[in-house]
Design a protein around this motif. Structure first.
Motif, PDB file in Angstrom:
ATOM      1  N   GLY A   1       0.803  -1.218   0.000  1.00 56.73           N
ATOM      2  CA  GLY A   1       0.000   0.000   0.000  1.00 56.73           C
ATOM      3  C   GLY A   1       0.836   1.268   0.000  1.00 56.73           C
ATOM      4  N   LEU A   2       2.144   1.118  -0.139  1.00 56.83           N
ATOM      5  CA  LEU A   2       3.035   2.278  -0.216  1.00 56.83           C
ATOM      6  C   LEU A   2       3.190   2.689  -1.672  1.00 56.83           C
ATOM      7  N   SER A   3       3.622   3.910  -1.898  1.00 55.99           N
ATOM      8  CA  SER A   3       3.823   4.364  -3.270  1.00 55.99           C
ATOM      9  C   SER A   3       5.123   3.795  -3.832  1.00 55.99           C
TER      10      SER A   3
ATOM     11  N   VAL B   1       7.392   3.108  10.009  1.00 60.88           N
ATOM     12  CA  VAL B   1       6.089   2.665   9.508  1.00 60.88           C
ATOM     13  C   VAL B   1       6.232   2.021   8.130  1.00 60.88           C
ATOM     14  N   HIS B   2       7.147   2.528   7.311  1.00 62.01           N
ATOM     15  CA  HIS B   2       7.379   1.932   5.993  1.00 62.01           C
ATOM     16  C   HIS B   2       7.962   0.529   6.146  1.00 62.01           C
ATOM     17  N   LEU B   3       8.926   0.385   7.056  1.00 65.02           N
ATOM     18  CA  LEU B   3       9.533  -0.928   7.272  1.00 65.02           C
ATOM     19  C   LEU B   3       8.510  -1.939   7.780  1.00 65.02           C
ATOM     20  N   VAL B   4       7.618  -1.501   8.645  1.00 64.30           N
ATOM     21  CA  VAL B   4       6.581  -2.396   9.171  1.00 64.30           C
ATOM     22  C   VAL B   4       5.672  -2.864   8.041  1.00 64.30           C
ATOM     23  N   ARG B   5       5.251  -1.953   7.196  1.00 60.90           N
ATOM     24  CA  ARG B   5       4.352  -2.313   6.092  1.00 60.90           C
ATOM     25  C   ARG B   5       5.054  -3.200   5.066  1.00 60.90           C
ATOM     26  N   ILE B   6       6.314  -2.914   4.801  1.00 60.69           N
ATOM     27  CA  ILE B   6       7.075  -3.734   3.852  1.00 60.69           C
ATOM     28  C   ILE B   6       7.280  -5.134   4.418  1.00 60.69           C
TER      29      ILE B   6
END
Length: 75
Positions: free
Chosen positions: A39-41, A57-62
């Protein structure tokens, strides 16, 4: 990342970016597929893999999108 960051911080961020890219490649995903799963760009994924502007937060989502523990991306 600001230019006034110490060299060791810049290098650590680059290493994290390499870990993220390798984890993505190990999962046999393209950046676009990781974009869809996380869901990240695309620009965010590109920055993270380049070691620029990495946010927790990016690392968590990845990590969730790759099915790996966050710790695997930050060791």
């Amino acid at each position: 990342m600001p230019d006034d960051q110490p060299e060791w911080i810049r290098l650590a961020c680059q290493e994290q970016g390499v870990r993220v890219r390798k984890a993505r490649e190990y999962a046999n995903l393209t950046q676009e597929e990781l974009v869809e799963r996380s869901g990240l760009s695309r620009s965010t994924i590109q920055r993270v893999e380049s070691g620029i502007g990495i946010k927790w937060v990016h690392l968590v989502r990845i990590a969730k999108a790759l099915g790996v523990p966050v710790a695997d991306l930050v060791r």
